[in-house]
Each structure stands twice: as structure tokens, then as C-alpha cells.
Scaffold this active site. Structure first.
Site, PDB file in Angstrom:
ATOM      1  N   ASP A 279       0.877  -1.165   0.000  1.00 46.52           N
ATOM      2  CA  ASP A 279       0.000   0.000   0.000  1.00 46.52           C
ATOM      3  C   ASP A 279       0.917   1.219   0.000  1.00 46.52           C
ATOM      4  O   ASP A 279       1.504   1.559   1.025  1.00 46.52           O
ATOM      5  CB  ASP A 279      -0.897  -0.004   1.231  1.00 46.52           C
ATOM      6  CG  ASP A 279      -1.880   1.159   1.250  1.00 46.52           C
ATOM      7  OD1 ASP A 279      -1.667   2.143   0.499  1.00 46.52           O
ATOM      8  OD2 ASP A 279      -2.847   1.104   2.026  1.00 46.52           O
TER       9      ASP A 279
ATOM     10  N   SER B  91      -1.355  13.581 -15.044  1.00 47.43           N
ATOM     11  CA  SER B  91      -2.669  13.653 -15.671  1.00 47.43           C
ATOM     12  C   SER B  91      -2.804  15.016 -16.329  1.00 47.43           C
ATOM     13  O   SER B  91      -2.130  15.982 -15.931  1.00 47.43           O
ATOM     14  CB  SER B  91      -3.768  13.478 -14.618  1.00 47.43           C
ATOM     15  OG  SER B  91      -5.039  13.836 -15.141  1.00 47.43           O
TER      16      SER B  91
ATOM     17  N   TYR C 115      -8.433  15.532  -6.656  1.00 50.41           N
ATOM     18  CA  TYR C 115      -7.529  14.817  -7.569  1.00 50.41           C
ATOM     19  C   TYR C 115      -6.705  15.820  -8.377  1.00 50.41           C
ATOM     20  O   TYR C 115      -5.482  15.675  -8.516  1.00 50.41           O
ATOM     21  CB  TYR C 115      -8.354  13.929  -8.495  1.00 50.41           C
ATOM     22  CG  TYR C 115      -7.561  13.202  -9.555  1.00 50.41           C
ATOM     23  CD1 TYR C 115      -6.867  12.040  -9.250  1.00 50.41           C
ATOM     24  CD2 TYR C 115      -7.530  13.671 -10.867  1.00 50.41           C
ATOM     25  CE1 TYR C 115      -6.158  11.357 -10.231  1.00 50.41           C
ATOM     26  CE2 TYR C 115      -6.823  13.001 -11.849  1.00 50.41           C
ATOM     27  CZ  TYR C 115      -6.138  11.836 -11.527  1.00 50.41           C
ATOM     28  OH  TYR C 115      -5.437  11.170 -12.507  1.00 50.41           O
TER      29      TYR C 115
ATOM     30  N   LYS D 152      -2.593  16.257  -8.479  1.00 47.57           N
ATOM     31  CA  LYS D 152      -1.810  16.099  -9.699  1.00 47.57           C
ATOM     32  C   LYS D 152      -1.024  17.375 -10.025  1.00 47.57           C
ATOM     33  O   LYS D 152       0.079  17.307 -10.576  1.00 47.57           O
ATOM     34  CB  LYS D 152      -2.719  15.703 -10.871  1.00 47.57           C
ATOM     35  CG  LYS D 152      -3.226  14.265 -10.780  1.00 47.57           C
ATOM     36  CD  LYS D 152      -2.081  13.264 -10.782  1.00 47.57           C
ATOM     37  CE  LYS D 152      -2.551  11.825 -10.875  1.00 47.57           C
ATOM     38  NZ  LYS D 152      -1.426  10.869 -10.937  1.00 47.57           N
TER      39      LYS D 152
END
Length: 251
Positions: free
Chosen positions: A65, A145, A162, A166
Site C-alpha cells: 500500500d 494527468s 484529484y 496532480k
């Protein structure tokens, strides 16, 4: 790619999507790939698929993890003790928790930033030191991304956290590049930013959320090919930023 043959590449998030495709592609070039991820059973499928009898083990699956620092340290030590020096690091593991801002929780923020940002920084720290110790001309690729460059035009916008993670990863990639330059190390760093890719992450959204024809969407293999292109540059050439988008994607 010949210079990487027989050397080790770590790919996080190898259990699916882009990470799985990158792992499969790198093995073709004689690279020893260590796939790191939480879903070990999924990666065991790759062990059976990529390791041909009589040709040695080319793909190793290690459960981890990456949001937990102690697990990163444990797996990194195992890699260092059992395998040749690391030459390639692909920080691909990522989490996206779709939510309107009013519904965001502290736990969600921690999950996203620990996986998308903290883990990439910790892996890079360990790998750079290893490359220095072993005099390796290495390459670190952060799978970012398009969200790391622009705010999404999707409505409603469910990826604010998110996007923030990024964009933080993009800043870190550039900061690391400058640090490597200042130390005159022959270690490359690339921030590779895909647009929409057909992965489990994107499957969380309805097709109507896409701003372009779904048939134009990128496939994980497209990003794997981009990784190979970045790695295949001459020693004096660095592609520090690469954006790969579907044709007709309207950001």
C-alpha cells in the site's frame, strides 16, 4: 532501450490499467520489472503471463500500500536486497475520489494526497539515493494527468482534490529535476500527463461526462508506448514534460 536490459524497473499500481500495460511493455525489452500494488492476486496473473519458462523471472509482484511509508520502506529494502540496481522508477499508482467540494472529507483528502503525491516523493527519494550509490544513469517517470495542468471542464466538477494532487505532483517533478541538475546527476525525471484513458478510474464516470467521442479514448497501451519513447531518448536528451491526449479531447 538496450541500456536498460537486465536492469530493474519499479512500477507502482501494476495491478491494472496503465501500470499493468507499462509493466508488460518494459518486460519485452529485457527489463526486470517489479510490480508494486495492493491487489496482489491481480499482479500474480501478470507473473504467470510475463514469466516464460527457461528465460528467468522478468516480472516480480510485491504487495504494498504505497500510501503507507513503512510499507514502501519494507518493499524497497526487499528489492534492493534481492535484485540488481534500480534503473527505472514509474510512479503510477493513483487514487481518484469523485465528489463535490461540499461532500469532501479529511479522510478522502488524505487518501488522494498520500497515494498521488506523498508516495511519489518517498519512492523518488529512495530511488535517487540508490541510483547515486550504484552510479546508475536512471530515469524516474511520474504518471501525472492532464488534470495536473488544467482544471477540468466537466460539469459537475467532481475531481477538485484529484486535480490539486496532480498539480502538486507536477510541481514536485520540476523541483526534483532542478535538484538533480544542481547535483549534476545523470538521472532523468519526466512528468507524463495522459488525457482520458480507458481505465477503472475513468469507469467511475458516466460516458456523458466525456467532452469528446468515447471511441477516441486512449488505451493503457498508448501510455506504455509513450513511456518507452521517453526512456528511449539518448543519454543527453530529456523529455521533462509529455502530454498524451485523445484526438478531439476538449479539456
Amino acid at each position: 532501450m538496450e541500456r536498460f536490459s537486465g536492469k530493474v524497473a519499479i512500477v507502482t499500481g501494476s495491478n491494472s490499467g496503465i501500470g499493468r500495460a507499462i509493466s508488460s511493455e518494459l518486460v519485452k525489452y529485457g527489463i526486470i520489472v517489479v510490480g508494486v500494488g495492493k491487489r496482489i492476486e491481480r499482479m500474480k496473473e501478470l507473473v504467470n503471463e510475463l514469466n516464460e519458462p527457461g528465460k528467468g523471472v522478468r516480472f516480480h509482484a510485491m504487495e504494498c500500500d504505497v500510501s503507507i511509508e513503512s510499507e514502501i520502506d519494507k518493499v524497497f529494502k526487499r528489492i534492493s536486497d534481492e535484485l540488481p540496481p534500480i534503473a527505472i522508477m514509474v510512479n503510477n499508482a493513483a487514487v481518484l475520489k469523485p465528489s463535490l467540494l461540499k461532500d469532501v472529507t479529511g479522510e478522502m483528502i488524505s487518501q488522494v494526497f498520500d497515494t498521488n503525491v506523498k508516495a511519489s516523493i518517498l519512492w523518488a527519494k529512495l530511488v535517487v539515493q540508490s541510483m547515486k550509490n550504484n552510479s546508475i544513469e536512471g530515469h524516474i517517470i511520474n504518471i501525472n494527468s492532464i488534470a495536473g495542468h488544467y482544471m477540468s471542464s466537466c460539469k459537475p466538477n467532481l475531481i477538485q482534490i484529484y486535480t490539486a494532487s496532480k498539480q502538486a505532483l507536477k510541481v514536485f517533478s520540476e523541483a526534483l529535476r532542478r535538484e538533480l541538475v544542481s547535483e549534476e546527476l545523470d538521472i532523468k525525471i519526466t512528468n507524463l500527463s495522459p488525457g482520458a484513458v480507458a481505465t477503472e478510474m475513468l469507469a467511475q464516470f458516466q460516458p456523458s461526462a466525456l467532452s469528446f467521442p468515447p471511441k477516441k479514448i486512449l488505451q493503457p497501451k498508448d501510455i506504455a508506448d509513450a513511456c518507452v519513447s521517453v526512456l528511449n531518448t539518448p543519454p543527453n536528451v530529456l523529455i521533462s514534460e509529455l502530454t498524451v491526449m485523445p484526438l478531439h479531447q476538449d479539456i
